[in-house]
Design an enzyme around this catalytic site. Structure first.
Site, PDB file in Angstrom:
ATOM      1  N   SER A  42      -9.233  29.938 -27.040  1.00 47.80           N
ATOM      2  CA  SER A  42      -9.191  29.958 -28.511  1.00 47.80           C
ATOM      3  C   SER A  42      -8.856  31.332 -29.069  1.00 47.80           C
ATOM      4  O   SER A  42      -9.488  32.330 -28.706  1.00 47.80           O
ATOM      5  CB  SER A  42     -10.573  29.513 -29.016  1.00 47.80           C
ATOM      6  OG  SER A  42     -10.818  30.016 -30.311  1.00 47.80           O
ATOM      7  N   LEU A  44      -9.400  32.248 -32.158  1.00 47.73           N
ATOM      8  CA  LEU A  44     -10.562  32.664 -32.957  1.00 47.73           C
ATOM      9  C   LEU A  44     -11.627  33.282 -32.055  1.00 47.73           C
ATOM     10  O   LEU A  44     -12.144  34.370 -32.341  1.00 47.73           O
ATOM     11  CB  LEU A  44     -11.138  31.449 -33.710  1.00 47.73           C
ATOM     12  CG  LEU A  44     -12.433  31.694 -34.467  1.00 47.73           C
ATOM     13  CD1 LEU A  44     -12.247  32.721 -35.579  1.00 47.73           C
ATOM     14  CD2 LEU A  44     -13.005  30.391 -35.029  1.00 47.73           C
ATOM     15  N   ASP A  81      -4.238  29.101 -26.992  1.00 49.86           N
ATOM     16  CA  ASP A  81      -3.953  29.062 -28.424  1.00 49.86           C
ATOM     17  C   ASP A  81      -3.037  30.257 -28.693  1.00 49.86           C
ATOM     18  O   ASP A  81      -3.498  31.386 -28.848  1.00 49.86           O
ATOM     19  CB  ASP A  81      -5.286  29.191 -29.177  1.00 49.86           C
ATOM     20  CG  ASP A  81      -5.101  29.360 -30.671  1.00 49.86           C
ATOM     21  OD1 ASP A  81      -3.960  29.281 -31.143  1.00 49.86           O
ATOM     22  OD2 ASP A  81      -6.127  29.578 -31.350  1.00 49.86           O
ATOM     23  N   ASP A  83      -1.233  31.018 -31.225  1.00 44.71           N
ATOM     24  CA  ASP A  83      -0.991  31.304 -32.648  1.00 44.71           C
ATOM     25  C   ASP A  83       0.462  30.915 -33.016  1.00 44.71           C
ATOM     26  O   ASP A  83       0.876  29.808 -32.750  1.00 44.71           O
ATOM     27  CB  ASP A  83      -1.293  32.774 -32.966  1.00 44.71           C
ATOM     28  CG  ASP A  83      -2.788  33.077 -32.810  1.00 44.71           C
ATOM     29  OD1 ASP A  83      -3.591  32.128 -32.857  1.00 44.71           O
ATOM     30  OD2 ASP A  83      -3.145  34.244 -32.628  1.00 44.71           O
ATOM     31  N   SER A 119      -7.118  28.834 -39.848  1.00 48.36           N
ATOM     32  CA  SER A 119      -6.903  27.642 -40.681  1.00 48.36           C
ATOM     33  C   SER A 119      -8.061  27.357 -41.635  1.00 48.36           C
ATOM     34  O   SER A 119      -7.883  26.672 -42.636  1.00 48.36           O
ATOM     35  CB  SER A 119      -6.707  26.426 -39.783  1.00 48.36           C
ATOM     36  OG  SER A 119      -5.629  26.626 -38.920  1.00 48.36           O
ATOM     37  N   ARG A 155       1.666  22.695 -32.978  1.00 48.05           N
ATOM     38  CA  ARG A 155       0.551  22.441 -33.902  1.00 48.05           C
ATOM     39  C   ARG A 155       1.058  22.373 -35.336  1.00 48.05           C
ATOM     40  O   ARG A 155       1.681  23.315 -35.826  1.00 48.05           O
ATOM     41  CB  ARG A 155      -0.473  23.563 -33.732  1.00 48.05           C
ATOM     42  CG  ARG A 155      -1.521  23.641 -34.806  1.00 48.05           C
ATOM     43  CD  ARG A 155      -2.626  24.539 -34.319  1.00 48.05           C
ATOM     44  NE  ARG A 155      -3.454  25.075 -35.366  1.00 48.05           N
ATOM     45  CZ  ARG A 155      -4.485  25.873 -35.156  1.00 48.05           C
ATOM     46  NH1 ARG A 155      -4.804  26.222 -33.910  1.00 48.05           N
ATOM     47  NH2 ARG A 155      -5.199  26.334 -36.149  1.00 48.05           N
TER      48      ARG A 155
HETATM   49  C1  SPV Z   1      -8.850  28.452 -32.518  1.00 50.95           C
HETATM   50  O1  SPV Z   1      -9.770  28.040 -31.813  1.00 50.95           O
HETATM   51  O2  SPV Z   1      -8.562  29.647 -32.623  1.00 50.95           O
HETATM   52  C2  SPV Z   1      -8.065  27.512 -33.299  1.00 50.95           C
HETATM   53  C3  SPV Z   1      -8.685  26.327 -33.827  1.00 50.95           C
HETATM   54  O3  SPV Z   1      -6.920  27.800 -33.573  1.00 50.95           O
HETATM   55  S1  SPV Z   1      -9.135  26.678 -35.429  1.00 50.95           S
HETATM   56  O4  SPV Z   1     -10.040  27.801 -35.428  1.00 50.95           O
HETATM   57  O5  SPV Z   1      -9.742  25.445 -35.852  1.00 50.95           O
HETATM   58  O6  SPV Z   1      -7.965  26.948 -36.231  1.00 50.95           O
HETATM   59 MG    MG Z   2      -6.513  29.743 -33.350  1.00 53.54          MG
END
Ligand code: SPV
Ligand code: MG
Length: 291
Positions: A42, A44, A81, A83, A119, A155
């Site tokens: 992820s 994030l 992920d 980005d 997001s 995505r």
């Molecule tokens: C992440 O886990 O970084 C994601 C999912 O992109 S979200 O945080 O829901 O965008």
């Molecule tokens: Mg992300």
């Protein structure tokens, strides 16, 4: 089986498969031990664990450094992920090349602009990439992969940016035609209605991935009924560790003693087990001169 083939199989599963978030070598290992078949690296969680924001403040090579440890620590496939792909088509295809070298099974890119914004951060409506530009990026990524089974997931952020079902369907179809192996449809609603509406029109044209962070109250049986292929639990190891670390730091700071905490946390031996210290002890006996 190759990690790429394993991820391909998960994405094409007729019943939902699950990817669990990890953000470093240790959490990746814990995900694998828990029995998950795949890992969501992820953005994030990786950025937060580095102490920075989810706005591409960590450079892409810094993310690769973390991924290398995650990949070395595990046998299950990792979906990064990625980005926006950290730039244009050229940056994104170079990313694919480097990911393949690290034995990362696939990458998800989102149709936003670099530097991205998470997001779920409210602010002005998030701008999207043009469909043409994003399709070119997908094509460039698919064209440069050396392993046919390396997965590129596209995505769609149109629901997040405030667009309706038509825009989401148009984008998903364009990305599928450009060669995306699966589409990830993201929603920030607290219910499942946007995803449900999409699934009813999509008719299994390609695998669908979802991230139910905001609609977490939806039972998994609903995802199964609609034919979702892959579900990502996107940030729950990071969030669990934040709570655990906040609690233990506060307690030790307050009590100025370890007496009350020792039994409530992982033992030092558990750290050694996760690091596979035993393997090194056996190797030392074999390879070091005996004294
Ligand atoms: C992440 O886990 O970084 C994601 C999912 O992109 S979200 O945080 O829901 O965008
Ligand atoms: Mg992300």
């Amino acid at each position: 089986m190759k990690k790429t083939t394993k991820l391909k199989t998960l994405l094409h599963s007729q019943k939902p498969e699950f990817l669990m978030e990890a953000h470093n070598g240790l959490s990746a290992k814990i995900v694998e031990e828990a029995g998950f078949k795949g890992i969501w690296a992820s953005g994030l969680s990786i950025s937060a664990s580095m102490g920075v924001r989810d706005n591409n403040e960590a450079s892409w090579t810094q993310v690769l450094n973390i991924l290398e440890f995650m990949s070395d620590a595990t046998k299950i496939p990792i979906l990064l992920d990625g980005d926006t792909g950290y730039g244009n088509f050229n940056n994104a295809r170079r990313l694919v090349k480097k990911l393949e070298q690290l034995d990362i099974a696939g990458v998800c890119i989102e149709d936003k602009l670099f530097p991205k914004t998470n997001s779920f951060i409210n602010g002005q409506a998030q701008p999207l990439a043009s469909i043409e530009e994003f399709c070119g990026k997908i094509e460039a990524m698919k064209d440069c992969q050396a392993d046919d089974d390396f997965m590129v997931v596209a995505r769609v952020e149109a629901f997040i940016a405030g667009w309706g079902l038509e825009e989401v369907l148009t984008r998903a179809e364009a990305y599928r035609k450009a060669g995306a192996d699966a589409v990830l449809i993201h929603s920030k609603q607290t219910h499942f209605k946007e995803i449900e509406a999409f699934m009813k029109k999509w008719n299994s044209r390609s695998p669908v991935v979802i991230v139910p962070t905001k609609y977490y109250t939806t039972p998994t049986s609903e995802f199964r009924k609609l034919g979702i292929n892959t579900v990502i639990w996107a940030n729950h190891n990071l969030r669990a560790s934040i709570t655990a670390m906040q609690n233990i730091s506060k307690q030790i700071q307050k009590e100025e003693s370890l007496i009350q905490v020792e039994e409530s946390i992982a033992s030092v031996n558990e750290i050694f087990r996760l690091q596979n210290v035993e393997e090194l002890q056996i190797a030392e006996k074999k390879y070091l001169p005996s004294t």
